[in-house]
Design an enzyme around this catalytic site. Structure first.
Site, PDB file in Angstrom:
ATOM      1  CE  LYS A 102      -7.692   5.433  -0.874  1.00  0.00           C
ATOM      2  NZ  LYS A 102      -7.683   5.125   0.554  1.00  0.00           N
ATOM      3  CB  SER A 124      -6.956  12.049   0.111  1.00  0.00           C
ATOM      4  OG  SER A 124      -5.879  12.720   0.724  1.00  0.00           O
ATOM      5  CG  HIS A 173      -9.513   9.505  -2.869  1.00  0.00           C
ATOM      6  ND1 HIS A 173     -10.220   8.882  -1.869  1.00  0.00           N
ATOM      7  CD2 HIS A 173      -8.266   9.699  -2.377  1.00  0.00           C
ATOM      8  CE1 HIS A 173      -9.437   8.717  -0.814  1.00  0.00           C
ATOM      9  NE2 HIS A 173      -8.239   9.203  -1.098  1.00  0.00           N
TER      10      HIS A 173
HETATM   11  C1  LIG Z   1      -4.313   9.774  -2.455  1.00  0.00           C
HETATM   12  C2  LIG Z   1      -3.990   8.515  -1.722  1.00  0.00           C
HETATM   13  N1  LIG Z   1      -2.932   7.787  -2.114  1.00  0.00           N
HETATM   14  C3  LIG Z   1      -2.606   6.644  -1.497  1.00  0.00           C
HETATM   15  C4  LIG Z   1      -3.338   6.172  -0.440  1.00  0.00           C
HETATM   16  C5  LIG Z   1      -2.897   4.907   0.227  1.00  0.00           C
HETATM   17  O1  LIG Z   1      -3.632   3.832  -0.245  1.00  0.00           O
HETATM   18  P1  LIG Z   1      -3.801   2.521   0.643  1.00  0.00           P
HETATM   19  O2  LIG Z   1      -4.878   2.805   1.640  1.00  0.00           O
HETATM   20  O3  LIG Z   1      -4.134   1.446  -0.320  1.00  0.00           O
HETATM   21  O4  LIG Z   1      -2.470   2.307   1.307  1.00  0.00           O
HETATM   22  C6  LIG Z   1      -4.463   6.897  -0.004  1.00  0.00           C
HETATM   23  C7  LIG Z   1      -5.323   6.479   1.106  1.00  0.00           C
HETATM   24  O5  LIG Z   1      -5.246   5.601   1.839  1.00  0.00           O
HETATM   25  C8  LIG Z   1      -4.784   8.092  -0.649  1.00  0.00           C
HETATM   26  O6  LIG Z   1      -5.826   8.829  -0.242  1.00  0.00           O
END
Ligand SMILES: Cc1ncc(COP(=O)(O)O)c(C=O)c1O
Length: 393
Positions: A240, A182, A210
């Site tokens: 996303k 990320s 992502h």
């Molecule tokens: C790699 C990754 N996993 C999980 C999440 C969490 O997802 P959410 O925003 O739906 O809680 C994110 C970003 O928010 C992320 O970048």
């Protein structure tokens, strides 16, 4: 008796962050029109959103949401297991399973909750959870919550992961990795990780928050080219590239049956609003079928990378929609972000503890909604601002 005062301690930690140029700040976005936003009265071009396919304001998603809300209202009114599971959720789960080539999929309200739920359902004391050093916080937190031993390996280094598994050869093991990292934008070495897990009898979990919608021939994500058995546990988010909110886990029917029983963040929470599930369903159709939209995103990414190389701007090695510009010191990253904002570009500085100490950066993200001239404008602004900022990167 004198106990430490919790609020005083929090205030002290806050002051320390401010002193180290690490304070985070909430900005209110007053208007949104695709990548054009207004913040504090200033029109800015947004290079920070994860709306990679430009779907968050797409008419088909709005329409699907409005129709579902007109049909069944706003809230799900209960947890999935207590009457909150609606047609919209069931249809979306089926669609996500088909898209990702898995037997079943299970919705969660957020990606954070999906990761916590999976870890707590699968792992317990005596087990081992092996994770990439740069994994998302929710994967790390999930491992802590599960009670398993958390062992981290050097970023994307399969040998380092192997060593961690080998030192705990008898324990049940889950190896978890971001698919697309990320904050760095690079893709995990999936083929090698899958082979390692097979050899070590460990379960591989990939968080493709992502990659979904962005990578793979039909946008099915970073693992699209691998056999489903190579990545038996796939998690991805709907907030996303799909432009909505929520998340899902996809895998075998047995995995999903187990999660329904034991993933506490699935069981003990209100289901995602059905209208959001309906909007996400419309988003999956577009992300699956609209190759041009995805091609447009990749054309912007390529334009940016070529333009940066031509201007001597240092980038990390990423082919995804996340294109970080390394800076180093937090203060320098903040200053660069402020200068970009003054020039009309919203590009936040990412600083520790989100990234390791000394690795502050500008995290630039691209969307199919950006035009060629948007990207050209950003490149010119970066070229003006960066020569000094990147000196120590
Ligand atoms: C790699 C990754 N996993 C999980 C999440 C969490 O997802 P959410 O925003 O739906 O809680 C994110 C970003 O928010 C992320 O970048």
């Amino acid at each position: 008796m004198s106990r430490p005062d919790l609020f005083a301690r929090l205030a002290q930690a806050h002051a320390q962050r401010a002193h180290e140029d690490l304070l985070r700040r909430v900005r209110t976005v007053e208007q949104v029109d695709g990548p054009r936003i207004v913040v504090a009265g200033h029109a800015l071009l947004n290079f920070a959103s994860n709306d990679y396919l430009g779907l968050a304001q797409h008419p088909a998603l709005r329409e699907a949401m409005l129709q579902a809300a007109a049909r069944s209202g706003v809230g799900a009114t209960a947890a999935h297991l207590l009457g909150g599971h609606r047609d919209e959720h069931a249809a979306l789960e089926e669609k996500l399973a088909r898209w990702t080539g898995r037997e079943r999929a299970l919705l969660f309200s957020t990606g954070y909750m999906a990761n916590l739920g999976v870890m707590v359902a699968l792992l317990g004391a005596g087990d081992v959870c092996v994770q990439d050093k740069l994994n998302h916080a929710s994967l790390l937190d999930g491992a802590h919550l599960s009670g398993a031993r958390l062992k981290r390996y050097r970023h994307a280094e399969v040998d380092s992961a192997r060593r961690q598994l080998e030192t705990d050869a008898a324990a049940a093991a889950l190896l978890a990795s971001d698919g697309v990292f990320s904050m760095d934008g690079d893709v995990a070495p999936l083929v090698e990780l899958a082979a390692l897990c097979k050899k070590q009898q460990a379960t591989l979990m990939i968080d493709d928050a992502h990659g979904l919608g962005v990578l793979g021939a039909h946008g099915a994500g970073c693992a699209a080219e691998l056999a489903p058995g190579d990545v038996p546990l796939l998690m991805a988010t709907l907030g996303k590239a799909l432009g909505v909110a929520g998340a899902f886990v996809a895998g075998s029917a047995a995995l999903i049956d187990g999660l329904i029983q034991f993933a506490r963040t699935y069981v003990y929470t209100t289901a995602l609003p059905p209208a959001l599930a309906s909007a996400a369903s419309a988003a999956v159709d577009i992300a699956h079928n609209d190759r041009e939209r995805r091609a447009c995103l990749h054309a912007r990414i390529a334009q940016f990378r070529e333009g940066a190389a031509a201007r001597g701007i240092i980038l990390l090695d990423s082919t995804s929609a996340i294109q970080p510009v390394p800076i180093g010191a937090s203060a320098a990253a903040l200053a660069a972000s402020r200068q970009l904002e003054a020039a009309g570009f919203y590009v936040p500085a990412i600083r520790p503890p989100t990234v390791p100490a000394g690795k502050a950066r500008l995290r630039i993200t691209f969307s199919a909604a950006h035009s060629e001239s948007d990207v050209a404008g950003l490149l010119d602004a970066l070229a003006r601002i960066l020569p000094r900022a990147q000196e120590f990167a």
